[in-house]
Design a protein around this motif. Structure first.
Motif, short mmCIF file in Angstrom:
data_model
loop_
_atom_site.label_atom_id
_atom_site.label_comp_id
_atom_site.label_asym_id
_atom_site.label_seq_id
_atom_site.Cartn_x
_atom_site.Cartn_y
_atom_site.Cartn_z
N VAL A 68 33.03 8.91 44.72
CA VAL A 68 32.70 8.32 43.57
C VAL A 68 32.96 9.29 42.21
O VAL A 68 32.78 10.48 42.40
N CYS A 69 33.35 8.51 41.16
CA CYS A 69 33.82 9.33 39.83
C CYS A 69 32.71 8.55 38.82
O CYS A 69 33.19 7.60 38.43
N LEU A 70 31.87 9.46 38.26
CA LEU A 70 30.90 8.97 37.40
C LEU A 70 31.63 8.81 36.00
O LEU A 70 32.44 9.70 35.62
N GLU A 82 23.30 14.76 37.79
CA GLU A 82 24.25 15.72 38.19
C GLU A 82 23.48 17.17 38.59
O GLU A 82 23.55 17.75 39.43
N GLN A 83 22.60 17.56 37.60
CA GLN A 83 22.16 18.88 37.78
C GLN A 83 20.98 18.71 39.00
O GLN A 83 20.97 19.59 39.69
N ARG A 84 20.17 17.46 38.92
CA ARG A 84 19.04 17.61 39.91
C ARG A 84 19.25 17.47 41.30
O ARG A 84 19.05 18.08 42.23
N ALA A 132 28.88 16.75 41.30
CA ALA A 132 29.72 16.72 40.16
C ALA A 132 30.10 15.58 39.73
O ALA A 132 29.55 14.31 40.23
N ARG A 133 30.80 15.23 38.64
CA ARG A 133 31.28 13.75 38.16
C ARG A 133 31.71 13.21 39.46
O ARG A 133 31.96 12.14 39.47
N LEU A 134 32.74 13.80 40.27
CA LEU A 134 33.49 13.33 41.21
C LEU A 134 32.73 13.93 42.37
O LEU A 134 32.72 15.21 42.74
N PHE A 135 32.36 13.16 43.44
CA PHE A 135 31.63 13.66 44.59
C PHE A 135 31.72 12.47 45.52
O PHE A 135 31.99 11.44 45.30
N GLU A 136 31.44 12.99 46.86
CA GLU A 136 31.27 11.99 47.95
C GLU A 136 30.07 11.41 48.23
O GLU A 136 28.93 12.53 47.84
N PHE A 137 29.65 10.42 48.51
CA PHE A 137 28.51 9.87 49.08
C PHE A 137 27.70 10.73 49.76
O PHE A 137 26.50 11.31 49.56
N GLY A 138 28.12 11.42 50.82
CA GLY A 138 27.50 12.24 51.73
C GLY A 138 27.04 13.45 50.90
O GLY A 138 25.89 14.13 51.12
N ASP A 139 27.81 13.84 49.63
CA ASP A 139 27.21 15.01 49.12
C ASP A 139 25.93 14.64 48.51
O ASP A 139 25.06 15.66 47.97
N PHE A 140 25.73 13.51 47.98
CA PHE A 140 24.61 12.81 47.23
C PHE A 140 23.53 12.94 48.13
O PHE A 140 22.30 13.15 47.62
N VAL A 141 23.47 12.50 49.32
CA VAL A 141 22.38 12.57 50.45
C VAL A 141 22.11 14.05 50.52
O VAL A 141 21.00 14.15 50.61
N ASP A 142 22.94 14.80 50.70
CA ASP A 142 22.57 16.32 50.76
C ASP A 142 22.03 16.77 49.39
O ASP A 142 20.85 17.27 49.55
N GLY A 143 22.11 16.38 48.35
CA GLY A 143 21.59 16.64 47.19
C GLY A 143 19.99 16.08 47.36
O GLY A 143 19.16 16.79 46.88
#
Length: 118
Positions: free
Chosen positions: A14-16, A30-32, A36-47
């Motif tokens: 995903v690129c925001l 992004e901070q919470r 980054a602006r460019l991320f994998e969905f899996g990274d979002f779940v990790d976040g």
């Protein structure tokens, strides 16, 4: 025209494109979630798991299901089963691009590519 919604896979990128200047809602996300602006969905779940303070093992258990019993207003008595957490990012294509029209976006890497190619 009806909305077409696509569920993203964990390895989709995903690129925001929304402005992420300091203090904006996108910047806060992004901070919470430490993405980054460019991320994998899996990274979002990790976040999300980091923000909630739960381990990746706990997230996996929530995805598979936790045995439980449930009483709802739609049925009588207790029912045995599992509860499961489904985290899904959905992509809603811009209608002007829905018919296969591809738009080339400027990339921060374009300048580097030009340098390397020359």
């Amino acid at each position: 025209m009806s909305e077409r919604i696509e569920a993203l896979n964990p390895d989709d990128v995903v690129c925001l494109t929304e402005d992420d200047e300091y203090g904006s809602p996108v910047y806060q996300i992004e901070q919470r979630f430490n993405i980054a602006r460019l991320f994998e969905f899996g990274d979002f779940v990790d976040g999300i798991s980091r923000v909630l303070g739960i381990s990746s093992d706990a997230i996996e258990l929530l995805k598979k299901g936790i045995p439980c019993r449930v009483m709802t207003t739609r049925k009588t008595g207790w029912r045995l089963g599992k509860i499961r957490l489904k985290i899904e990012l959905q992509f809603i294509p811009d209608e002007s691009f829905a018919e296969g029209i591809v738009r080339n976006f400027d990339s921060p890497l374009d300048e580097i590519r030009k340098t390397v190619e020359s």
